[in-house]
Enzyme design. Structure first.
Site, PDB file in Angstrom:
ATOM      1  CB  SER A 176      -0.960  -0.045   1.196  1.00  0.00           C
ATOM      2  OG  SER A 176      -2.017   0.883   1.050  1.00  0.00           O
ATOM      3  CG  ASP A 191      -7.333  -3.061  -2.343  1.00  0.00           C
ATOM      4  OD1 ASP A 191      -7.918  -2.276  -1.570  1.00  0.00           O
ATOM      5  OD2 ASP A 191      -6.100  -3.232  -2.327  1.00  0.00           O
ATOM      6  CG  HIS A 208      -5.825  -2.575   1.243  1.00  0.00           C
ATOM      7  ND1 HIS A 208      -5.217  -2.260   0.052  1.00  0.00           N
ATOM      8  CD2 HIS A 208      -5.150  -1.880   2.200  1.00  0.00           C
ATOM      9  CE1 HIS A 208      -4.236  -1.399   0.264  1.00  0.00           C
ATOM     10  NE2 HIS A 208      -4.170  -1.161   1.557  1.00  0.00           N
TER      11      HIS A 208
END
Length: 217
Positions: free
Chosen positions: A112, A166, A197
């Site tokens: 991320s 996600d 995620h």
């Protein structure tokens, strides 16, 4: 920063965590990879600084950069903070080299926000690295990539991984990153998983395989 440094290690991986996490949060991933005992690898897991995050009502948490909004790509990753964090990771790379680790034996990896910083740093690094691994992430300042990308980045082994479901960093943002990298003349491995995620078990096997291909003599 967590620094797992087995005796005899000649290879290193720098792992960069996501928003609100810490180096310790990625430590279980390193353990789960179960890399061969006869391939000692140094793992460095630095912590992002604590800073107010606009989208989280200004609350302070560990973040490599502020996110002002999800609507404008420029506000998704505040460029001044991205460059500040990338400089910090570049300094860590220089430290490893000073300690005897060849750049070609160092992998940058991130999840991320951490993936944003890993890619921003690796694609501009003047020396060829062993690889760049980005999980559930996107590119910061993509319009400046071609101008700022180093010559060494053209041969950089790159792997991107993303969850189909996600809901934090949509899959479309991963696709955008892939297209932007390919438009810059780069080649990358691409993996999608039926996950949100996060990091899933099948992905662990792919990370392990990719890392071993980068780290084995």
């Amino acid at each position: 920063m967590i620094d797992i440094h087995p005796a005899g290690a000649r290879h290193a991986v720098i792992w960069l965590h996501g928003l609100g996490d810490s180096g310790a949060g990625l430590a279980p991933l390193v353990e789960a990879l179960a890399l061969p005992a006869d391939l000692p690898v140094r793992h460095l897991l630095p912590d992002a600084p604590e800073r107010p995050i606009t989208i989280n009502m200004g609350y302070k948490m560990r973040g490599w950069y502020d996110i002002r909004s999800f609507d404008d790509p420029a506000d998704r990753a505040v460029e001044a903070h991205v460059r500040e964090s990338a400089d910090r990771i570049a300094a860590l790379l220089s430290q490893l080299v000073a300690e005897g680790f060849a750049p070609g034996n160092i992998v940058l990896a991130g999840f991320s926000q951490g993936g944003v910083i890993a890619s921003f740093t690796a694609l501009r690094h003047p020396a060829p690295l062993a690889g760049l691994l980005c999980m559930s992430t996107y590119l910061a300042a993509p319009e400046q990539l071609v101008e700022e990308m180093s010559e060494a980045a053209r041969a950089l082994p790159i792997c991107y991984m993303h969850g189909i479901y996600d809901d934090v960093v949509p899959l479309s943002m991963g696709w955008d990153a892939r297209q932007q990298l390919e438009a810059a003349g780069l080649t990358l491995a691409w993996h999608e998983y039926p996950m949100r995620h996060e990091i899933c078990r099948p992905q662990l096997g792919d990370i392990r395989t990719w890392l071993l291909a980068r780290l084995l003599p």
